[in-house]
Design an enzyme around this catalytic site. Sequence first.
Site, PDB file in Angstrom:
ATOM      1  N   LYS A   8       9.444  -2.162  -4.904  1.00 24.42           N
ATOM      2  CA  LYS A   8       8.981  -2.228  -6.305  1.00 24.42           C
ATOM      3  C   LYS A   8       9.333  -0.911  -7.018  1.00 24.42           C
ATOM      4  CE  LYS A   8       5.698  -5.710  -4.947  1.00 24.42           C
ATOM      5  NZ  LYS A   8       4.428  -6.393  -5.149  1.00 24.42           N
ATOM      6  N   HIS A  84      10.717 -12.766  -9.120  1.00 24.63           N
ATOM      7  CA  HIS A  84       9.444 -12.277  -8.579  1.00 24.63           C
ATOM      8  C   HIS A  84       8.348 -12.536  -9.617  1.00 24.63           C
ATOM      9  CE1 HIS A  84       6.309  -9.657  -7.079  1.00 24.63           C
ATOM     10  NE2 HIS A  84       6.952  -9.633  -5.925  1.00 24.63           N
ATOM     11  N   GLU A 156       5.629 -16.852  -2.245  1.00 22.14           N
ATOM     12  CA  GLU A 156       4.653 -15.786  -2.471  1.00 22.14           C
ATOM     13  C   GLU A 156       3.541 -16.301  -3.379  1.00 22.14           C
ATOM     14  OE1 GLU A 156       6.506 -11.637  -1.790  1.00 22.14           O
ATOM     15  OE2 GLU A 156       6.806 -12.174  -3.877  1.00 22.14           O
ATOM     16  N   GLY A 162      -0.494  -8.285  -3.028  1.00 23.00           N
ATOM     17  CA  GLY A 162      -1.208  -7.013  -3.208  1.00 23.00           C
ATOM     18  C   GLY A 162      -2.727  -7.115  -3.169  1.00 23.00           C
TER      19      GLY A 162
HETATM   20  P1  PGA Z   1       2.602  -7.339  -1.014  1.00 22.21           P
HETATM   21  O1  PGA Z   1       3.799  -7.700  -2.031  1.00 22.21           O
HETATM   22  O2  PGA Z   1       3.185  -7.414   0.369  1.00 22.21           O
HETATM   23  O3  PGA Z   1       2.206  -5.930  -1.382  1.00 22.21           O
HETATM   24  O4  PGA Z   1       1.518  -8.317  -1.236  1.00 22.21           O
HETATM   25  C1  PGA Z   1       4.719  -8.688  -1.750  1.00 22.21           C
HETATM   26  C2  PGA Z   1       5.657  -8.855  -2.910  1.00 22.21           C
HETATM   27  O5  PGA Z   1       5.215  -8.745  -4.064  1.00 22.21           O
HETATM   28  O6  PGA Z   1       6.865  -9.083  -2.721  1.00 22.21           O
END
Ligand code: PGA
Length: 231
Positions: A8, A84, A156, A162
């Site tokens: 990110k 995303h 996802e 997160g």
């Molecule tokens: P995370 O993020 O592993 O921190 O939950 C995954 C992503 O957004 O690709």
Amino acid sequence: MIIALNNKSNLDKEEFIPYINSLRKVPTEDQLIVCPGFLNISSVPEGFDLGAQNVSCEGPGAYTGEVSASQLKSYGVRYCIVGHSERRDYQRESYEEIHKKIQRLFESGITPILCVGETKEERENNQVNEVLMKELSTAISELSEEEKSKMIIAYEPIWSIGTGIIPTNEQIIEVFQFIKLLLPHTKVLYGGSANEENIEYLRQISEIDGYLLGGLSLKPEKLEIFLQKLH
Ligand code: PGA
């Protein structure tokens, strides 16, 4: 397995070199795809599979501030995250833009990693399949069978990114089976709070071809534990 690391907008210039050096020391037989921010792409040494987190939906030209697929290719990028949920939400990225990005990537020989997933509200309203169908069908329209099998899907659930909360294995299996019915030859990753603690639970799901990791991508020592427990 495919392990895609989504940094990110983290890791400044001076943080990135120590990071990549620690990552290099993580022993693994899995395929690690590092997806740093654009500015760190040229600091990734040989030996890593390189990914980007975004691409312009247009080709090279007068598109100020955009990064084209052919520019990415020239820096050795082989994979690119598309759609995303953070971009769909904060940047208002549309289905049409995501579709165009996938086209640009394939034209440049870069493999798209398409992210799909539902919000908490959509899950509560039993709209998971409907949401996924819309996201997938708009993204893959006009792709050849070969392109469909080359691309990678990352499931996802937005409520899981997160947050430390992951779906039950049954919920994940249901979604993976749905995606694989539509795209039987496409690799499907799971993403959303996967970490070194819950991997022992997630690894029981045979349908999962790999993981897209956000938070964990920034912690090489925990990633090492994750990869050890994965097998
Ligand atoms: P995370 O993020 O592993 O921190 O939950 C995954 C992503 O957004 O690709």
